[in-house]
Design a protein around this motif. Structure first.
Motif, mmCIF file in Angstrom:
data_model
loop_
_atom_site.group_PDB
_atom_site.id
_atom_site.type_symbol
_atom_site.label_atom_id
_atom_site.label_comp_id
_atom_site.label_asym_id
_atom_site.label_seq_id
_atom_site.Cartn_x
_atom_site.Cartn_y
_atom_site.Cartn_z
ATOM 1 N N UNK A 124 0.960 -1.090 -0.139
ATOM 2 C CA UNK A 124 0.554 0.030 -0.223
ATOM 3 C C UNK A 124 1.364 0.917 -0.290
ATOM 4 N N UNK A 125 0.708 2.076 -0.816
ATOM 5 C CA UNK A 125 1.243 3.111 -0.713
ATOM 6 C C UNK A 125 0.070 4.537 -0.740
ATOM 7 N N UNK A 126 -0.003 5.568 0.261
ATOM 8 C CA UNK A 126 -0.900 6.480 0.129
ATOM 9 C C UNK A 126 0.086 7.858 -0.325
ATOM 10 N N UNK A 127 -0.245 8.612 -1.075
ATOM 11 C CA UNK A 127 -0.061 9.057 -1.444
ATOM 12 C C UNK A 127 -0.515 10.226 -1.379
ATOM 13 N N UNK A 128 -1.476 10.797 -0.340
ATOM 14 C CA UNK A 128 -2.118 12.191 0.394
ATOM 15 C C UNK A 128 -2.027 11.451 1.240
ATOM 16 N N UNK A 129 -1.002 11.426 2.562
ATOM 17 C CA UNK A 129 -0.734 11.591 4.142
ATOM 18 C C UNK A 129 -2.246 12.304 4.262
ATOM 19 N N UNK A 130 -3.282 11.740 5.491
ATOM 20 C CA UNK A 130 -3.825 11.780 5.802
ATOM 21 C C UNK A 130 -5.676 11.466 5.112
ATOM 22 N N UNK A 131 -5.815 11.168 3.621
ATOM 23 C CA UNK A 131 -5.959 11.259 3.318
ATOM 24 C C UNK A 131 -6.958 9.760 3.508
ATOM 25 N N UNK A 132 -6.446 8.663 3.243
ATOM 26 C CA UNK A 132 -7.355 7.748 4.126
ATOM 27 C C UNK A 132 -7.052 7.686 5.510
ATOM 28 N N UNK A 133 -8.065 7.101 6.409
ATOM 29 C CA UNK A 133 -8.272 6.421 7.352
ATOM 30 C C UNK A 133 -7.343 5.933 7.944
ATOM 31 N N UNK A 134 -6.846 6.827 9.535
ATOM 32 C CA UNK A 134 -5.719 6.659 10.417
ATOM 33 C C UNK A 134 -5.940 4.660 11.092
ATOM 34 N N UNK A 135 -7.825 4.601 11.311
ATOM 35 C CA UNK A 135 -8.385 3.617 11.339
ATOM 36 C C UNK A 135 -7.428 2.383 10.674
ATOM 37 N N UNK A 136 -8.050 2.555 8.747
ATOM 38 C CA UNK A 136 -6.976 1.633 8.226
ATOM 39 C C UNK A 136 -5.885 1.412 8.415
ATOM 40 N N UNK A 137 -4.553 1.873 8.431
ATOM 41 C CA UNK A 137 -3.903 1.770 8.783
ATOM 42 C C UNK A 137 -3.584 1.248 9.601
ATOM 43 N N UNK A 138 -3.962 1.764 11.429
ATOM 44 C CA UNK A 138 -3.633 1.345 12.295
ATOM 45 C C UNK A 138 -3.667 -0.580 12.455
ATOM 46 N N UNK A 139 -4.916 -0.462 11.260
ATOM 47 C CA UNK A 139 -5.430 -2.364 11.389
ATOM 48 C C UNK A 139 -4.894 -2.635 10.761
ATOM 49 N N UNK A 140 -3.683 -2.188 9.370
ATOM 50 C CA UNK A 140 -3.434 -3.337 8.535
ATOM 51 C C UNK A 140 -2.283 -3.393 8.539
ATOM 52 N N UNK A 141 -1.310 -2.076 9.790
ATOM 53 C CA UNK A 141 0.270 -2.191 10.386
ATOM 54 C C UNK A 141 0.527 -3.525 11.482
ATOM 55 N N UNK A 142 -1.072 -3.985 12.009
ATOM 56 C CA UNK A 142 -0.817 -5.528 12.363
ATOM 57 C C UNK A 142 -0.096 -5.963 11.575
ATOM 58 N N UNK A 143 -0.366 -6.715 10.285
ATOM 59 C CA UNK A 143 0.620 -7.451 9.332
ATOM 60 C C UNK A 143 1.159 -7.339 9.020
ATOM 61 N N UNK A 144 2.703 -7.316 9.697
ATOM 62 C CA UNK A 144 3.209 -5.974 8.433
ATOM 63 C C UNK A 144 4.697 -7.719 7.960
ATOM 64 N N UNK A 145 4.264 -9.178 8.650
ATOM 65 C CA UNK A 145 4.667 -10.376 7.281
ATOM 66 C C UNK A 145 3.676 -10.000 6.254
ATOM 67 N N UNK A 146 2.494 -9.743 5.783
ATOM 68 C CA UNK A 146 1.790 -9.718 5.510
ATOM 69 C C UNK A 146 1.274 -8.458 3.926
ATOM 70 N N UNK A 147 1.449 -7.042 4.855
ATOM 71 C CA UNK A 147 1.298 -5.301 4.400
ATOM 72 C C UNK A 147 2.093 -4.875 4.562
ATOM 73 N N UNK A 148 3.109 -4.373 3.180
ATOM 74 C CA UNK A 148 3.827 -3.418 3.210
ATOM 75 C C UNK A 148 3.402 -2.278 3.425
ATOM 76 N N UNK A 149 2.764 -0.845 4.344
ATOM 77 C CA UNK A 149 2.829 0.342 4.198
ATOM 78 C C UNK A 149 3.538 1.162 4.023
#
Lengths: 200, 200
Positions: B63-88
């Motif tokens: 995942x690359x977010x080109x605009x910081x803050x454009x997407x949800x902090x909730x989604x980021x917090x959640x998907x960062x739980x899976x560092x082996x599966x998701x590169x955020x």
């Protein structure tokens, strides 16, 4: 007046206040009713993105899929990893639709709604996804008035997302936010088969 | 011919075959390019729903977010739980947009694209989300031709989702599937503030 009636009354009062007074920057916390309709992709995916968002905020989530197989097996497999945070119910198996036994289909839809109602009655759940509910309503398997009354009687802070094409006017009327996902271009039409991770 | 050129050639050949022959039930596996545009909600949420779907299938995701803050902090917090599966990767912090230092903004966008290009060059990654890329293209921070060439040169089975309003015609042309999320009704307009778990 029982707790549901009380919540319904409080919700309607707050909603009325918001609308009547046109509060420009309301600071109230308020559970929203969101509807994703239209003929395009992303209605259910977007709801599942919101599930991820809610989980990121430490919320509990309830999901009822009214049409088995309508949503992705990938999403189901993933969110079932979190049984303490996500209650995932796949209902609607074996609908015969208009072709066969309408009474049986209605009974199944009612069972699904009973499960949804439990989620809508649980203060601990911050987000309820009612996936493809619009379809069950369109077929007349559930009464819109009853569904809307149960949704309106939910806990004040609980968000609800309803997906499915063909949202009924009453559902759109009741919603806080309505998004129509419209198809502009689709790979299937160019002969590409459904792809794992995208379509299912 | 290096590996990227070879993949680009193979992709273009396969795409041409699909289009030319109008294969009605193509059985090929084929990584799709999906674009979510429009002024409504759900462009990014839907992409994040697809992330959940892909993870459910055991795929790796970038995942690359080109605009910081454009997407949800909730989604980021959640998907960062899976560092082996998701590169955020959250990029795009501190864009000055049109107001200030355009060269600096372009440099930042180029950095973000370099990160995206690494994901687009990695055969292990089954799904790449380029969140709000359309915005960076619309502002001319990145060259469309170069972006499309890098996307086309990705591994054959890799799916890419590009989000953001104002998708350029060339992006829509290149996409396999385009969905426009259109706003029908929005709670904000009735004075409801952004709600945790829904808007962020």
């Amino acid at each position: 007046m029982d707790a549901r009636d009380e919540r319904h009354r409080a919700r309607m009062q707050r909603k009325k206040a918001l609308v009547d007074e046109k509060i420009a920057q309301a600071q109230d916390e308020y559970g929203l009713l969101l509807v994703h309709s239209g003929n395009g992709k992303g209605k259910s995916s977007s709801a599942f993105g919101m599930v991820a968002r809610a989980l990121g905020h430490g919320m509990q989530v309830g999901i009822v899929q009214f049409i088995k197989g309508a949503a992705s097996t990938g999403e189901e497999a993933f969110f079932r990893r979190f049984p303490d945070e996500v209650r995932y119910h796949v209902m609607g198996e074996g609908f015969t639709w208009e072709t066969q036994d309408r009474q049986r289909d209605i009974a199944k839809a009612q069972q699904a709604w009973a499960v949804a109602r439990e989620l809508l009655d649980d203060e601990r759940i911050g987000l309820v996804v009612l996936d493809e509910l619009n379809i069950a309503l369109k077929y007349g398997y559930l009464e819109l008035d009853r569904v809307l009354a149960d949704i309106a009687a939910r806990p004040l802070l609980q968000h609800v997302v309803v997906t499915g094409r063909g949202a009924l006017p009453g559902m759109i009327e009741a919603a806080d936010t309505v998004t129509e996902m419209n198809l502009v271009k689709h790979a299937f039409k160019a002969g590409v088969k459904a792809q794992k991770g995208v379509e299912f």
